[in-house]
Design a protein around this motif. Structure first.
Motif, PDB file in Angstrom:
ATOM      1  N   GLY A  23     -11.009 134.788  15.925  1.00 12.74           N
ATOM      2  CA  GLY A  23     -11.546 134.919  17.271  1.00 12.74           C
ATOM      3  C   GLY A  23     -11.507 136.366  17.729  1.00 12.74           C
ATOM      4  N   ARG A  24     -12.203 136.650  18.826  1.00  9.64           N
ATOM      5  CA  ARG A  24     -12.235 138.019  19.362  1.00  9.64           C
ATOM      6  C   ARG A  24     -10.849 138.498  19.768  1.00  9.64           C
TER       7      ARG A  24
ATOM      8  N   TRP B 225      -6.589 134.604  22.082  1.00 11.24           N
ATOM      9  CA  TRP B 225      -6.894 133.513  23.012  1.00 11.24           C
ATOM     10  C   TRP B 225      -8.191 132.798  22.658  1.00 11.24           C
ATOM     11  N   HIS B 226      -9.043 133.433  21.861  1.00 10.69           N
ATOM     12  CA  HIS B 226     -10.311 132.829  21.485  1.00 10.69           C
ATOM     13  C   HIS B 226     -10.159 132.108  20.141  1.00 10.69           C
TER      14      HIS B 226
END
Length: 161
Positions: free
Chosen positions: A116-117, A120-121
């Motif tokens: 993810g980025r 949290w992503h």
């Protein structure tokens, strides 16, 4: 939730991927019924003492709750099936049965686990081949996605007899 089963043909593996369902449909209907009884009982009590506007708002509240329960149940009813055969990888997805089917050549297909980025992503698990890609297991948690990627990689690396 991921389950690995022998495929429909010899030398195939079948990965069934489903989201975790927090509550079965019958329990959701029971919850909705209980909440409606409580809400309308309170609304009718207020209506009896002369506050009639509480009743339509209780109805709107139950309409919203019913809609949310239906949407979450519908989203958790999806199923993806990845079948790794001798020369093909087939991915079927749908709610009650296969609604979409994608195929990739086994020799050219690659399993890609993108991060993810940020932390949290969520990441993405992709099957890529010949400029096409398909995301699978988008509803899985990160740990399940990693274990599925590892299991798919191992299945692809096994020699085909």
């Amino acid at each position: 939730m991921i389950s690995i089963q022998p495929g429909p043909e010899a030398q195939t593996e079948c990965f069934v991927i489903e989201p975790n369902q927090s509550m079965p449909w019958r329990m959701q209907i029971l919850l909705f019924t209980l909440m409606a009884i409580i809400s309308f009982s309170i609304a009718l009590a207020y209506y009896a003492i002369g506050l009639p506007l509480v009743l339509p708002f209780a109805g709107l509240e139950m309409l919203a709750l019913g809609g949310v329960l239906y949407i979450t149940s519908r989203r958790s009813g999806v199923r993806e099936v990845v079948i790794i055969g001798r020369d093909r990888i087939a991915v079927e997805s749908g709610h009650k049965g296969p609604e979409q089917r994608f195929e990739f050549q086994r020799d050219w297909a690659r399993i890609i686990l993108e991060k993810g980025r940020s932390e949290w992503h969520p990441g993405r698990l992709l099957i890529r081949s010949h400029g096409r890609q398909l995301e699978i297991g988008s509803f899985l948690i990160e740990q399940e996605r990693r274990s599925l990627a590892k299991a798919l990689q191992q299945s692809l690396l096994r020699p085909v007899v």
